[in-house]
Motif scaffolding. Structure first.
Motif, PDB file in Angstrom:
ATOM      1  N   ILE A  12     -26.995  -9.177  -6.266  1.00 63.14           N
ATOM      2  CA  ILE A  12     -27.628 -10.198  -5.422  1.00 63.14           C
ATOM      3  C   ILE A  12     -28.105 -11.297  -6.345  1.00 63.14           C
ATOM      4  N   GLY A  13     -27.525 -12.489  -6.198  1.00 59.09           N
ATOM      5  CA  GLY A  13     -27.988 -13.609  -7.004  1.00 59.09           C
ATOM      6  C   GLY A  13     -26.911 -14.618  -7.308  1.00 59.09           C
ATOM      7  N   ILE A  14     -27.332 -15.678  -7.979  1.00 53.69           N
ATOM      8  CA  ILE A  14     -26.464 -16.809  -8.299  1.00 53.69           C
ATOM      9  C   ILE A  14     -26.143 -16.859  -9.784  1.00 53.69           C
ATOM     10  N   GLN A  17     -25.903 -14.295 -15.535  1.00 50.52           N
ATOM     11  CA  GLN A  17     -26.519 -13.971 -16.830  1.00 50.52           C
ATOM     12  C   GLN A  17     -27.943 -13.446 -16.678  1.00 50.52           C
ATOM     13  N   PHE A  18     -28.524 -13.572 -15.475  1.00 52.98           N
ATOM     14  CA  PHE A  18     -29.888 -13.088 -15.242  1.00 52.98           C
ATOM     15  C   PHE A  18     -29.942 -11.879 -14.312  1.00 52.98           C
ATOM     16  N   ILE A  19     -28.789 -11.266 -14.027  1.00 46.38           N
ATOM     17  CA  ILE A  19     -28.778 -10.051 -13.207  1.00 46.38           C
ATOM     18  C   ILE A  19     -29.427  -8.920 -14.023  1.00 46.38           C
ATOM     19  N   ALA A  20     -30.445  -8.288 -13.444  1.00 44.72           N
ATOM     20  CA  ALA A  20     -31.156  -7.213 -14.148  1.00 44.72           C
ATOM     21  C   ALA A  20     -30.241  -6.014 -14.348  1.00 44.72           C
ATOM     22  N   VAL A 149     -36.006  -5.253  -3.296  1.00 45.42           N
ATOM     23  CA  VAL A 149     -35.232  -5.768  -4.428  1.00 45.42           C
ATOM     24  C   VAL A 149     -36.139  -6.292  -5.535  1.00 45.42           C
ATOM     25  N   ALA A 150     -37.412  -6.566  -5.198  1.00 48.34           N
ATOM     26  CA  ALA A 150     -38.378  -6.992  -6.208  1.00 48.34           C
ATOM     27  C   ALA A 150     -39.785  -6.763  -5.664  1.00 48.34           C
ATOM     28  N   VAL A 177     -30.148  -7.356  -9.407  1.00 46.04           N
ATOM     29  CA  VAL A 177     -30.749  -8.524  -8.743  1.00 46.04           C
ATOM     30  C   VAL A 177     -31.017  -9.614  -9.778  1.00 46.04           C
ATOM     31  N   ASP A 178     -30.801 -10.858  -9.367  1.00 46.80           N
ATOM     32  CA  ASP A 178     -30.968 -12.046 -10.206  1.00 46.80           C
ATOM     33  C   ASP A 178     -32.456 -12.276 -10.501  1.00 46.80           C
TER      34      ASP A 178
END
Length: 198
Positions: A12-14, A17-20, A149-150, A177-178
């Motif tokens: 989930i995200g855009i 490079q920041f996907i956990a 998700v957070a 998740v981003d």
């Protein structure tokens, strides 16, 4: 010890490079001596810097620019001024293309907001943030399946934070998740609640 969150079934995200890669806790801290009062430093719980957020002093929309640690401008977070009923924030890329919309709604107790965007894989996403923002915590939930998700936790206040009135948050992000987008959601809610206090 930070709570562990279960992995999501698909990313989930855009910002890939920041996907956990695993359940990751970030510390968001408002800079004490910032001229705008709206600049944040974001670090992993280990202390490694992740993102930098710089507020714009003369912006009606409260524009905040988000940079990675190499100085690349990733996106801006700004209040959309034409929404009278529901406070709405946009996350825009540097060319002003809207990546995500965060719209608040009324609740009797606590805070609630919905973020909508399209993930990098083309999936339309709707995440709902709800909880007692003014007190201690809020969850960000995937509306498709109800998964957390957070999680935002404001219990990390130090004496310095209380003295200078600065905000400090712990943001735990689920694997897949981003993290950058979850930071944007957290900052949008912080801005909304700061507006309500003014």
């Amino acid at each position: 010890m930070s709570p562990q969150l279960a992995p999501v079934p698909q990313p989930i995200g855009i910002f890939n490079q920041f996907i956990a890669p695993h359940s990751e806790t970030l510390i968001l801290r408002e800079k004490v001596m910032s001229l705008s009062g709206d600049s944040f430093e974001i670090k992993l719980q280990s202390g490694q810097p992740l993102l930098r957020i710089q507020g714009s002093v003369l912006s009606l929309s409260g524009r905040k620019s988000v940079f990675d640690m190499a100085g690349n401008h990733l996106f801006d977070i700004c209040k959309e001024l034409l929404h009278l009923i529901h406070t709405t924030y946009a996350v825009e890329d540097p060319s002003k293309k809207k990546l995500m919309e965060v719209k608040s709604s009324f609740t009797l107790f606590g805070s609630k907001a919905t973020a909508t965007f399209t993930s990098a894989n083309g999936t339309a996403e709707a995440l709902e943030m709800k909880g007692n923002w003014f007190d201690t915590a809020a969850d960000i939930i995937d509306k498709k399946n109800g998964a957390v998700v957070a999680r935002i936790d404001r219990k990390l206040l130090s004496g310095r934070d209380l003295l200078f009135g600065q905000q400090t948050y712990a943001l735990t992000v689920a694997p897949g998740v981003d993290m950058a987008l979850m930071v944007a959601l957290c900052i949008a809610m912080d801005e909304k609640n700061n507006d309500e206090k003014r």
